[in-house]
Design a protein around this motif. Structure first.
Motif, PDB file in Angstrom:
ATOM      1  N   MET A 196       0.822  -1.295  -0.120  1.00  0.00           N
ATOM      2  CA  MET A 196       0.031   0.051   0.011  1.00  0.00           C
ATOM      3  C   MET A 196       1.032   1.479   0.041  1.00  0.00           C
ATOM      4  O   MET A 196       1.709   1.409   0.726  1.00  0.00           O
ATOM      5  CB  MET A 196      -0.893  -0.104   1.154  1.00  0.00           C
ATOM      6  N   GLU A 197       0.563   2.155  -0.906  1.00  0.00           N
ATOM      7  CA  GLU A 197       1.318   3.390  -0.955  1.00  0.00           C
ATOM      8  C   GLU A 197       0.882   4.470  -0.153  1.00  0.00           C
ATOM      9  O   GLU A 197      -0.455   4.519   0.114  1.00  0.00           O
ATOM     10  CB  GLU A 197       1.473   3.992  -2.216  1.00  0.00           C
ATOM     11  N   PRO A 198       1.906   5.372   0.551  1.00  0.00           N
ATOM     12  CA  PRO A 198       1.340   6.417   1.411  1.00  0.00           C
ATOM     13  C   PRO A 198       0.684   7.331   0.699  1.00  0.00           C
ATOM     14  O   PRO A 198       0.914   7.600  -0.596  1.00  0.00           O
ATOM     15  CB  PRO A 198       2.742   6.888   1.800  1.00  0.00           C
ATOM     16  N   VAL A 199      -0.290   8.159   1.214  1.00  0.00           N
ATOM     17  CA  VAL A 199      -1.043   9.048   0.552  1.00  0.00           C
ATOM     18  C   VAL A 199      -0.586  10.450   0.683  1.00  0.00           C
ATOM     19  O   VAL A 199      -0.883  11.606   0.172  1.00  0.00           O
ATOM     20  CB  VAL A 199      -2.485   9.203   0.888  1.00  0.00           C
ATOM     21  N   THR A 200       0.409  10.594   1.516  1.00  0.00           N
ATOM     22  CA  THR A 200       1.127  11.866   1.835  1.00  0.00           C
ATOM     23  C   THR A 200       2.503  11.677   2.146  1.00  0.00           C
ATOM     24  O   THR A 200       3.020  10.580   2.957  1.00  0.00           O
ATOM     25  CB  THR A 200       0.415  12.573   3.247  1.00  0.00           C
ATOM     26  N   SER A 201       3.256  12.675   1.890  1.00  0.00           N
ATOM     27  CA  SER A 201       4.848  12.469   2.419  1.00  0.00           C
ATOM     28  C   SER A 201       5.015  12.817   3.625  1.00  0.00           C
ATOM     29  O   SER A 201       6.128  12.366   4.078  1.00  0.00           O
ATOM     30  CB  SER A 201       5.607  13.567   1.235  1.00  0.00           C
ATOM     31  N   CYS A 202       4.421  13.493   4.490  1.00  0.00           N
ATOM     32  CA  CYS A 202       4.533  13.710   5.812  1.00  0.00           C
ATOM     33  C   CYS A 202       3.264  14.027   6.783  1.00  0.00           C
ATOM     34  O   CYS A 202       2.341  14.866   6.354  1.00  0.00           O
ATOM     35  CB  CYS A 202       5.584  15.204   6.033  1.00  0.00           C
ATOM     36  N   CYS A 203       3.167  13.305   7.823  1.00  0.00           N
ATOM     37  CA  CYS A 203       1.834  13.454   8.442  1.00  0.00           C
ATOM     38  C   CYS A 203       2.236  12.840  10.146  1.00  0.00           C
ATOM     39  O   CYS A 203       3.353  12.634  10.224  1.00  0.00           O
ATOM     40  CB  CYS A 203       0.950  12.389   7.981  1.00  0.00           C
ATOM     41  N   CYS A 204       1.212  13.181  10.707  1.00  0.00           N
ATOM     42  CA  CYS A 204       1.580  13.133  12.212  1.00  0.00           C
ATOM     43  C   CYS A 204       0.357  12.574  12.945  1.00  0.00           C
ATOM     44  O   CYS A 204      -0.630  13.079  12.677  1.00  0.00           O
ATOM     45  CB  CYS A 204       1.913  14.566  13.091  1.00  0.00           C
ATOM     46  N   GLY A 205       0.449  11.498  13.793  1.00  0.00           N
ATOM     47  CA  GLY A 205      -0.353  10.963  14.622  1.00  0.00           C
ATOM     48  C   GLY A 205      -0.132  11.651  16.111  1.00  0.00           C
ATOM     49  O   GLY A 205       0.913  11.684  16.664  1.00  0.00           O
TER      50      GLY A 205
END
Length: 228
Positions: free
Chosen positions: A1-10
């Motif tokens: 599965m490919e990421p949908v964003t290059s940078c994110c935060c939980g």
């Protein structure tokens, strides 16, 4: 599965702290994961916002935990897309024991587009909701105190409600305030009747013949103050 964003935060949000897990794909294609913990003090949350902005974070996600998510959302949503996720919609992770693992799990789900944010109304609507809820609480509290007042009068042998249905009308308030001030004479109290209640003066005087003690006056005073 490919990421949908290059940078994110939980974010895993609690009363006293926020654990943030940042997932970022570098230009080389390497995945970098960084975890930091911030307190929920305003200056710390501003530090969180600055860190996310500097990292180029595109999306943030957190669970809708009580009311703790609200100040975090209010500080972040102007600069980055924030998803507030219903905890029931997130699958439990076997063995996730720590806040760090929770933040990592949220970040991972967000990275692959597996989270659906709850609807967050515009700020004006949120403020109106908060004011409306407060008004509802005040009305309910006032009704509770109003219902308590006849019980105190009944205990003091004052049958004011048997003569007039509105125990908080203008005449009743004047009589109750006089009782609180120490007036004991039923005739003088009955003289405070107004309007059609004056035609029932004899019945009012009988109803006001009671045994009002000091603690009754205190309770009546407190209840009237709460009802105001």
């Amino acid at each position: 599965m490919e990421p949908v964003t290059s940078c994110c935060c939980g974010l895993d949000v609690h009363k006293k702290n926020v654990v943030a897990c940042l997932r970022r794909i570098e230009a080389t294609g390497e995945l970098q994961i960084e975890v930091r913990t911030f307190s929920t003090m305003t200056h710390e949350l501003l530090g969180l916002a600055a860190w996310l902005k500097e990292a180029g974070c595109e999306q943030v996600a957190m669970e809708s935990t009580g009311v703790y998510w609200k100040p975090v959302f209010n500080l972040l949503h102007m600069d980055v897309e924030v998803l507030v996720v219903n905890a029931q919609h997130m699958k439990a992770v076997p063995g996730r024991k720590t806040d760090v693992r929770d933040a990592e799990w949220i970040a991972e789900l967000l990275h692959f587009g597996l989270l659906r944010g709850s609807y967050i109304p515009p700020q004006e609507q949120r403020e109106l909701r908060e004011l409306t809820r407060y008004r509802t609480t005040v009305v309910q509290e006032r009704a509770r105190f109003s219902n308590r007042l006849p019980k105190v009068l009944e205990d003091a042998k004052v049958k004011r409600g048997a003569v007039a249905t509105n125990i908080l009308g203008r005449s009743a308030r004047a009589m109750l305030e006089a009782i609180v001030a120490g007036e004991r004479d039923p005739a003088l109290l009955a003289d405070l009747a107004r309007g059609t209640l004056r035609t029932k003066r004899a019945a009012v005087e009988q109803a006001l013949t009671g045994r009002v003690m000091g603690h009754h006056r205190f309770l009546i005073s407190e209840l009237l103050g709460q009802i105001e």
